[in-house]
Design a protein around this motif. Structure first.
Motif: not given
Length: 113
Positions: A12, A24, A28
């Motif tokens: 990010r 993302e 993640d």
């Protein structure tokens, strides 16, 4: 396996405004999930990642992951030895390119210490 520092990605921060989905997934899935799975230490994951990136000739990513490997406890000597070993299996040009990146990254770290 001893407790280790949680691995955090920078997707990010580096790409969030340009490629938000990739950022993302990087943060993640790749870092928050895969890098933090308990069955391999971050140190071992770093050593594997450095070897794979060197073998594939992915020098831009290798530069980042050499620094990450040191943060995760891999020594300069171990990284140089791993890259030397990879050279014989991945090919001389890839190994030499990877070692050039290592010299730049690790040399800079030694100068800072």
């Amino acid at each position: 396996m001893p407790e280790q520092a949680r691995q955090i990605g920078g997707g990010r921060r580096t790409l969030g405004d340009f490629a938000p989905k990739l950022a993302e997934l990087t943060d993640d899935v790749l870092f928050d999930d895969v890098w933090n799975r308990p069955d391999l230490s971050a140190r071992d994951r770093s050593l594997i990642t450095v070897a794979v990136l060197a073998a594939g000739g992915d020098l831009a990513q290798l530069e980042f992951h050499l620094g990450r490997a040191v943060e995760n406890g891999v020594t300069h000597t171990e990284l140089i030895e791993a890259l030397t070993h990879v050279t014989f299996y991945a090919g001389w040009p890839k190994g030499m390119g990877a070692m050039g990146v290592a010299k730049k990254v690790l040399g800079t770290q030694e100068a800072a210490n």
